[in-house]
Design a protein around this motif. Sequence first.
Motif, short mmCIF file in Angstrom:
data_model
loop_
_atom_site.label_atom_id
_atom_site.label_comp_id
_atom_site.label_asym_id
_atom_site.label_seq_id
_atom_site.Cartn_x
_atom_site.Cartn_y
_atom_site.Cartn_z
N GLY A 1 -14.78 6.96 -8.81
CA GLY A 1 -13.73 6.90 -7.79
C GLY A 1 -12.49 6.23 -8.34
O GLY A 1 -12.51 5.58 -9.40
N ASN B 1 -1.68 5.04 2.05
CA ASN B 1 -2.64 4.73 3.09
C ASN B 1 -2.34 3.29 3.46
O ASN B 1 -2.41 2.43 2.58
N ILE C 1 -3.92 8.81 -5.43
CA ILE C 1 -5.14 9.46 -4.94
C ILE C 1 -4.84 10.52 -3.86
O ILE C 1 -5.59 11.46 -3.68
N TYR C 2 -3.72 10.35 -3.17
CA TYR C 2 -3.35 11.33 -2.14
C TYR C 2 -2.31 12.34 -2.64
O TYR C 2 -1.64 12.99 -1.83
N ASP D 1 -1.15 4.45 -7.77
CA ASP D 1 -2.33 5.00 -7.11
C ASP D 1 -1.94 6.30 -6.42
O ASP D 1 -1.37 6.30 -5.33
N ILE E 1 -9.05 1.12 -10.31
CA ILE E 1 -8.21 0.00 -9.87
C ILE E 1 -8.80 -1.31 -10.39
O ILE E 1 -8.12 -2.15 -10.98
N LYS F 1 -9.89 12.69 -1.99
CA LYS F 1 -9.04 13.09 -0.86
C LYS F 1 -8.68 14.56 -0.95
O LYS F 1 -9.03 15.35 -0.09
N PRO G 1 -11.94 2.70 5.28
CA PRO G 1 -10.59 2.38 4.81
C PRO G 1 -9.88 3.62 4.32
O PRO G 1 -8.68 3.69 4.30
N TYR H 1 -3.60 0.09 0.76
CA TYR H 1 -5.05 0.16 0.65
C TYR H 1 -5.63 -1.22 0.39
O TYR H 1 -5.02 -2.05 -0.29
N SER I 1 -11.45 3.82 -7.01
CA SER I 1 -11.80 2.41 -6.79
C SER I 1 -12.13 1.69 -8.09
O SER I 1 -11.62 0.60 -8.36
N ARG J 1 -18.10 10.26 -5.58
CA ARG J 1 -17.64 9.10 -6.34
C ARG J 1 -17.05 9.48 -7.68
O ARG J 1 -17.60 9.16 -8.73
C1 LIG Z 1 -4.94 4.56 -1.42
C2 LIG Z 1 -6.35 4.68 -1.85
N1 LIG Z 1 -6.65 4.45 -3.12
C3 LIG Z 1 -7.92 4.55 -3.57
C4 LIG Z 1 -8.96 4.87 -2.73
C5 LIG Z 1 -10.33 4.93 -3.31
O1 LIG Z 1 -10.84 6.20 -3.33
P1 LIG Z 1 -12.06 6.65 -4.22
O2 LIG Z 1 -12.68 5.44 -4.81
O3 LIG Z 1 -12.97 7.37 -3.29
O4 LIG Z 1 -11.49 7.54 -5.26
C6 LIG Z 1 -8.69 5.12 -1.38
C7 LIG Z 1 -9.77 5.44 -0.44
O5 LIG Z 1 -9.67 5.30 0.75
C8 LIG Z 1 -7.36 5.02 -0.94
O6 LIG Z 1 -7.04 5.25 0.35
#
Ligand SMILES: Cc1ncc(COP(=O)(O)O)c(C=O)c1O
Lengths: 389, 160
Positions: free
Chosen positions: A97, A173, A203-204, A201, A102, A234, B160, A123, A99, A242
């Motif tokens: 992910g 987000n 991700i979106y 980031d 980061i 997303k 989240p 986030y 996640s 994951r």
């Molecule tokens: C802005 C943002 N970054 C990162 C993530 C992490 O996503 P993932 O670990 O599923 O790729 C999220 C998930 O809600 C998010 O909203």
Amino acid sequence: MRNPLSKKITDIEPSGIRKFFDIVSEMKDAISLGVGEPDFDTPWRIREEGIYSLEQGRTFYTSNAGLRELKEEICKYQKRKIQVDYVPEREVIVTVGGSEAIDIAFRTMLDAGDEVLIPQPSYVSYLPCAVMADGVPVVIPLQQKNEFKLTAEELEAAITPRTKILVLPFPNNPTGSIMTREELEPIAEIVKKYDLYVLSDEIYSELTYGRQHASIASFPGMKERTLVINGFSKGFAMTGWRLGYVCGPAGILSQMLKLHQYAIMCAPTNSQYAAVEGLRHCEGDVRMMREAYNQRRRYLMHELRRMRMECFEPYGAFYIFPCIKEFGMSSEEFAERFLAEEKVAVVPGTAFGESGEGHIRISYAYSLDDLKVAVGRLGRFVDRLRSER
Amino acid sequence: MRKQILNYLEKNSRIDLAELAVLLDTDEVTIANEVAAMEREKIICGYHTLIDWEKAGVELVNALIEVRVTPQRNRGFDRIAERIYNYPEVTAVYLISGGYDLLVTLEGKTLQEVAGFVSDKLSTLEDVLSTATYFILKKYKDHGTILTRKTKSERMLVTP
Ligand SMILES: Cc1ncc(COP(=O)(O)O)c(C=O)c1O
């Protein structure tokens, strides 16, 4: 017995979302606008490929940084989408992910006392991850009047000699804000002027509406100071698989890879095979989902305007972030009352930082039919609050 | 715009035009005009309802019939296709590439009725060389809609 816990971890606040989740799950037949993941199933082609990879017995570790085919596809994808060239062998790591990306980015780049600029609302994981990496999070409160975009002035004012990393969380987000190329340009200039690094980031990135996603990494001189984080959760509706990735300079990634290797080993193998299929063949599915989100976004904006709720138009992710200040209560109170009285869950803006006060996050990762029911209840609730005042 | 409207109507022809206007970011008059125009131009050929007759407790028999025919001079397959599609119990007729020529779908109340249609009407047409009839035992998916839909979503209520 000795205290088993570190001071670092006990000092970290549990996520505000978690608190709210506990209240909601206590409640029978509540409906929700509180979800941060797609309502779509993963496109069938991708799921089928995941099944096939299991049938083929692809159940072993992959190389630490990820499957070669996947890294190649990711680099081609980034070239198409953000016009940045990454080398599959050195400039991408496939992670658990966004996640994980980061987390290991901060742990790789921060020494004790290094400051990380975190624009909020954003986030929930940036701040705790920075703290666990011994960094010092410095929040930049974004403003409604700027549609929660980061301005060059806000950035410059927050920089100190200890500032090392700027987190750039767009499309955002919970606000749904995006930053266009023109808006990123002055940010890039300041980053270079003060010799900072950026954790972008994205991700979106697949979910922008009527506006092109732009990456700060694509500006001259920025690729070497930017980690681009992205993933499949997303845009490809793959949260549970994951799978994410980070693209960036080889010098940083080779060190991140050590951490990834020791802590994680590799991202899930069948998810990686499935994602290759996604990148090769699922543009159409992604477009279909984007169009559906866009329709729901228009529907919600239309309804909010009809209710005369104050809300700027968001062009990204799947959230809108209306202002609830007129009702004279905090976001948390609003969300709690809305849940108690109308059984609809929304997330208080403060779950994403103090500057989210006065707002609620409404997710439109729901079918139109679900949205209609929830919007009907929101209208009723808002009317009632107004008549009370 | 037309394509977007059609994409929507194809899935949900009952949508309120005012709502469709919001979803497509235009106004209701534009949508209404386009829809009316497309009805006139026979781009929109009808509005149907997808029914799971089995759930409704109504027994219906559906069959697919492969038909091999002799094409006619100057008219190809059109004349013979017409003779078949004019029967109201025929729900579709397609000209097909491959081992046979026409694919006919048929709906009847009973097995006998369908079988009777094939033996009395279809096989006796002079240009029909042979037929092969397949009865549909179960519909899993029809017109892009999965009829045996699974249970409700397992997403958590707040994430989240
Ligand atoms: C802005 C943002 N970054 C990162 C993530 C992490 O996503 P993932 O670990 O599923 O790729 C999220 C998930 O809600 C998010 O909203």
